[in-house]
Design a protein around this motif. Structure first.
Motif, short mmCIF file in Angstrom:
data_model
loop_
_atom_site.label_atom_id
_atom_site.label_comp_id
_atom_site.label_asym_id
_atom_site.label_seq_id
_atom_site.Cartn_x
_atom_site.Cartn_y
_atom_site.Cartn_z
N VAL A 1 0.79 -1.22 -0.14
CA VAL A 1 -0.07 -0.07 0.08
C VAL A 1 0.74 1.23 -0.11
O VAL A 1 0.49 2.13 -0.55
CB VAL A 1 -0.94 0.04 1.15
N ALA A 2 2.02 1.15 0.79
CA ALA A 2 3.04 2.43 0.72
C ALA A 2 3.27 2.82 -0.76
O ALA A 2 3.10 3.87 -1.13
CB ALA A 2 4.05 1.98 1.38
N GLU B 1 -14.77 -5.10 5.74
CA GLU B 1 -14.28 -6.37 6.76
C GLU B 1 -14.03 -7.48 5.62
O GLU B 1 -14.91 -7.68 4.93
CB GLU B 1 -15.41 -6.64 7.72
N VAL B 2 -13.19 -8.38 6.23
CA VAL B 2 -12.88 -9.71 5.43
C VAL B 2 -12.71 -10.89 6.35
O VAL B 2 -12.14 -10.76 7.21
CB VAL B 2 -11.98 -9.39 4.41
N LYS C 1 -6.71 0.73 -3.46
CA LYS C 1 -7.70 0.16 -2.73
C LYS C 1 -7.98 -1.36 -2.87
O LYS C 1 -8.00 -2.26 -2.12
CB LYS C 1 -9.15 0.66 -3.06
N SER C 2 -7.82 -1.71 -4.17
CA SER C 2 -7.53 -3.27 -4.49
C SER C 2 -6.62 -3.88 -3.70
O SER C 2 -6.69 -5.07 -3.18
CB SER C 2 -7.66 -3.63 -5.95
N THR C 3 -5.38 -3.21 -3.68
CA THR C 3 -4.21 -3.87 -3.18
C THR C 3 -4.42 -3.95 -1.76
O THR C 3 -4.18 -5.04 -0.87
CB THR C 3 -3.05 -2.92 -3.37
N ALA C 4 -5.00 -2.77 -0.91
CA ALA C 4 -5.23 -2.91 0.31
C ALA C 4 -6.26 -3.82 1.06
O ALA C 4 -6.04 -4.53 1.73
CB ALA C 4 -5.82 -1.44 0.80
N ILE C 5 -7.29 -4.21 0.08
CA ILE C 5 -8.19 -5.17 0.27
C ILE C 5 -7.48 -6.70 0.33
O ILE C 5 -7.59 -7.69 0.91
CB ILE C 5 -9.28 -5.13 -0.66
N GLY C 6 -6.61 -6.74 -0.95
CA GLY C 6 -5.68 -7.75 -1.15
C GLY C 6 -5.18 -8.31 0.19
O GLY C 6 -4.91 -9.44 0.56
N TYR C 7 -4.31 -7.26 0.78
CA TYR C 7 -3.49 -7.47 2.07
C TYR C 7 -4.38 -7.76 3.09
O TYR C 7 -3.77 -8.91 3.93
CB TYR C 7 -2.61 -6.25 2.15
N ILE D 1 -11.27 -3.64 7.18
CA ILE D 1 -10.28 -3.07 6.24
C ILE D 1 -10.50 -1.64 6.41
O ILE D 1 -11.41 -0.85 6.48
CB ILE D 1 -10.90 -3.33 5.09
N GLY D 2 -9.20 -0.95 6.58
CA GLY D 2 -8.79 0.41 6.75
C GLY D 2 -9.80 1.29 5.86
O GLY D 2 -9.16 2.26 4.80
#
Lengths: 338, 338, 338, 338
Positions: free
Chosen positions: B103-104, B197-198, B317-323, B337-338
């Motif tokens: 994400v960074a 949330e996941v 966003k997709s990367t953050a959700i992937g993490y 999820i942030g």
């Protein structure tokens, strides 16, 4: 509830289907007598159907058995005289298709039916009672496809059963009389009109035994109808995937196709071959429910004193068309019907 | 007609697809430069694409090549700095997914994009441009299914290519980062909402090699969205029938299902197995046209000075959700999820 | 890479499709000249295709333009003389179907092709290049269905476009010449054999305008082939659901059906009507990719000095069969072919 | 043939289905008694089923009626004590699902069954007897998909019946207990393994009435199984197209999907909407045949002294999983099962 007492004549493959339906699956019917010239079939009646009143002679059953109706599932050549005899004995009659093996016979049956307007007569064009076909008819009547003007019908028996077809090829009357009667009936039914002309041809690429006895493995026919509508029938005997009966009705506002994939059930398997739908293997499997529903209809008609949707004239006409088609196929010429 | 001059970075499997589209299938684009650290890829550029202006250094291409735009199809870990460098050099940028490997990095790319509002940036979520997915989106926007509230997405790679997946399992970041990014993007896109949330889990039944390096062969995740909507993603690597990408969007008035059968084409074979539909074998085969359409969209956006449908924030966003999904899967816990 | 320089003749609906493919989607081709008697079409060439070398006279283009090949997409009646003139001018020729409007014309074209064995000639039976049809042909060649012995082909234009068909009905040559040429070609191609006999009939239930000018709205024909194989063609103009082209090839070991449902894409909508698949609306939509692939094949053949799969004789034969079918339909008689 | 005498308890919608099957469609059964607290239902028994021996008290029927077995189709909360009473009275017992409304009740029923190992007890998970589900199970047992490791199950009631669901929402126990029991049973059955953990969530977008009473309109749950296998269940109440029950079982060598399109029959309509398949409207329509086949299985088990495929423990376990799922859904936490 009044139960209609039925005697069955013929307990071969399809006879057993009808007998079990009458005996066990139709609330307002009971199977009280059975007739067959095959001893094993009468044994079956006793053991599996609980029918103790059995006969080897059809006329004797008519005379002695405690029955209101008979279900005739004998060899095609016996149908007409049995229909006549049963009606004259005051019994309601269900006869499996075809009505008879020639038009003259059919006319005799017609007269017998006309002599007894108070008795119910029904011919076993069971496809009309299949859930999908009945749905199509209803949709057409509701106007879903406008005016129907073309029917394309396909009926291909499974390669798995081709040995039997080869064995009977010499005596079957040819592929159209043997296989196309249902499709011919469906065309007439869906179009609501009579055929006036037919062209036909056939071919044999896999089993030369068919041509050796003057038959063909696969054949097609085109029909012209009184109102200008068109019919196409394709029959065959070598479907590798199973029993393929497919019908399409085309109208001015839409079309309905039945069984483009003759699925065995609603499961699809994804494996190394791709997405695979297994197909039905035989007509009893495909039309299992239709056989029950048509017999239920017959019994209900007897109970209520009404005439069923399939009448004796449907039998004569489909037979006449079958003969005309056969002539077109044999001569290579266009043949006028009726 | 103005033609946008494009330099491509990376000419691996997918890079070749993009390069050929730019060179030959997009009227208003021309491929004028190529960059790769693999000599054979530069040879390919010269011989097959007619590109003589080639580089082994990305920054050198930015500096010297006669290009308006770059298409970045390099290793995922290179995407973000190359995006930044290209934008800062005044080039429009198309980058293949994912935006970055963490994400960074993505945030860095976001800043670069924000610094250059006059330049076009597009992320390669090509599924959005697939004919069927674009149709679904359009139907949803037209109200065909009411308010969409659930997405079920499946993506299973073919068993035929599993060896490659096993080889890269240790370094792929795990099955969700490796395989679910497109599905995650589609959920967000169709629901028009963000996940909060996941929950996830995975299993391995066929190739233990995956679990030996901490990965799984198959996995599923459930998402909760801000507005209460729900998402479900199922990813796997062992489809025997081919490349299976299927998505369903469910709304208050109907649902749309895409590719329930991932058919290779419109032919169906009837043989001893039944009715068989052969399936597509790989993502380039399945999304062939989508890769062209997304690049055409990028070029058109450059020409017309507009921003494409997929932006840099979709990437973050997709990367953050992937993490977050990966954390849920690894810990067995529900992750916010942030 | 050598680029074949192509001049296009005719820039109507289909001409534009071909011109755009040549100009923008075929790496080894460039569109360098255009000819049309319609001023707006030449404007289109300049503005959309970047072609400045334009002509109103076909022979002048042949004489003056810098072209290796011509793509003829003019009115059918112009095809043959243009083919002849182009070949005699030393140009490779792609001509859209039909080859000519009568057999005599076709024979002239045959002679021209035979005079120039060094030049490439290709006829635009693009269906052969459609992904699904090409797949079927390949499967058949691999033996997947044994020996093919029957083809059933259906081609129904959409009701949405029927006004155009009505307008041209008086001059179209009748429904078979207008609509069945592709199906006739496919039958010959899949069966690998020539037709020897045809029966046909037609009807009109929705738009009496067709019959008023001696045409029909819907028609069907049966063909007998040299080796005994059978063909069936059904053409119509009033499909409410879209453009319905469907073909089935039946062999001794299986069958292949193409486009039983002429799906627009891979999305299915579940709504109050049930499970609904939207259908393609027109031939350019359905055969979009096939038009590109056939032109690519033509250009590759020119580059490599080889002859394409569809030759001039395919054009003559399909036209001859079209005429025989028309005669059968008009006379109500069985007609011998050839 | 010995006929098993059955008394039915409960003649509501489903009770009538079972009663008619017993009375008329199962050769080796007869319906000899009926019990209901609803007078109209006892009238129905007399008039439509020919059952004159009727009761308003279940225990009285056990005591006085001439019956070998009872079929319990009463309100769920009555099942367990009636099972116990009937077994203790020496009757074979068929009970509709669910076994009980809580696990404690189920355990009571288990004990009763264990007390009478000589009596047949069967629970009505009729989906297992549906032709397609039974086929899938058989294929799996034959190894067609290798080791099954994932089940995805969907069950959506039709929007057409949503008013009833809204009415009972406050007392139904919540969407999972109300709707997911069959899917839970199918997961266990296909995977041959027990669930150990569950995550769940729900949402409501169309009918706020559900959330007003603490229920949801749509919900999904993920299950982890002892052997690592995974389960996914999606239940809903607002399918516009009909009654949508779909199940997929994924294995190491393939997968089986049942009813991806919940077709009403085998007819497809082509009209202005496209290619349309009408869908089944309700569970009695979809599982019509399964209800008959499960009852036939029960009767055959009684006749042959064998135990049926669905036992009392299947009932307890599915109820326990239903409760755990409900807890997960209500609390938003992952819940351990068992």
């Amino acid at each position: 509830m009044k139960k209609i007492k039925v005697g069955i004549a013929g307990l071969g493959r399809l006879g057993k289907v009808h007998a079990n339906n009458i005996a066990y699956k139709i609330p307002n019917a009971e199977l009280t007598a059975a007739c067959s010239i095959v001893p094993a079939e009468l044994e079956y009646a006793k053991e599996k159907l609980g029918v103790t009143d059995v006969y080897t002679d059809f006329r004797e059953m008519l005379e002695k058995a405690d029955i209101d109706a008979v279900a005739i599932v004998t060899t095609s050549s016996e149908h007409c005289w049995q229909i006549e005899a049963a009606l004259d004995a005051g019994k309601h009659v269900f006869s499996d298709k075809p009505l008879g093996v020639d038009v003259a016979q059919c006319k005799q049956a017609e007269k017998a039916v006309e002599r007894h307007p108070d008795l119910t007569f029904m011919l076993g064009f069971m496809r009309r009672y299949d859930k999908s076909y009945a749905y199509a008819k209803k949709k057409i009547e509701e106007g879903a496809i406008g005016t129907p003007y073309m029917v394309k019908a396909t009926g291909i028996d499974p390669e798995a059963h081709v040995e039997g077809a080869i064995k009977f090829a010499a005596t079957s009357g040819g592929i159209f009389l043997d296989m196309a009667i249902h499709d011919i009936d469906l065309m007439r039914w869906f179009l609501g009109c009579e055929a006036t002309e037919v062209y036909a041809q056939g071919c044999t690429f896999k089993h030369p035994e068919f041509q050796q006895v003057g038959d063909d493995e696969t054949a097609m026919a085109c029909y012209k109808f009184e109102n200008g509508a068109m019919g196409f029938v394709h029959v065959g005997r070598t479907a590798p995937h199973g029993y393929h009966v497919e019908t399409e009705i085309i109208g001015t506002e839409g079309s309905i196709r039945i069984s483009a994939i003759p699925e065995k059930n609603q499961a699809m398997i994804f494996d190394v071959h791709g997405a695979v739908t297994e197909c039905v293997g035989s007509f009893p499997e495909r039309f299992d429910e239709a056989y029950l529903l048509e017999m239920q209809e017959f019994i209900d008609c007897v109970c209520e004193g009404k005439q069923p949707g399939v009448n004796v004239y449907d039998g004569t006409k489909s037979t006449a068309i079958g003969y005309a088609t056969t002539e077109a196929w044999k001569t290579g010429k266009i043949v006028k019907i009726g």
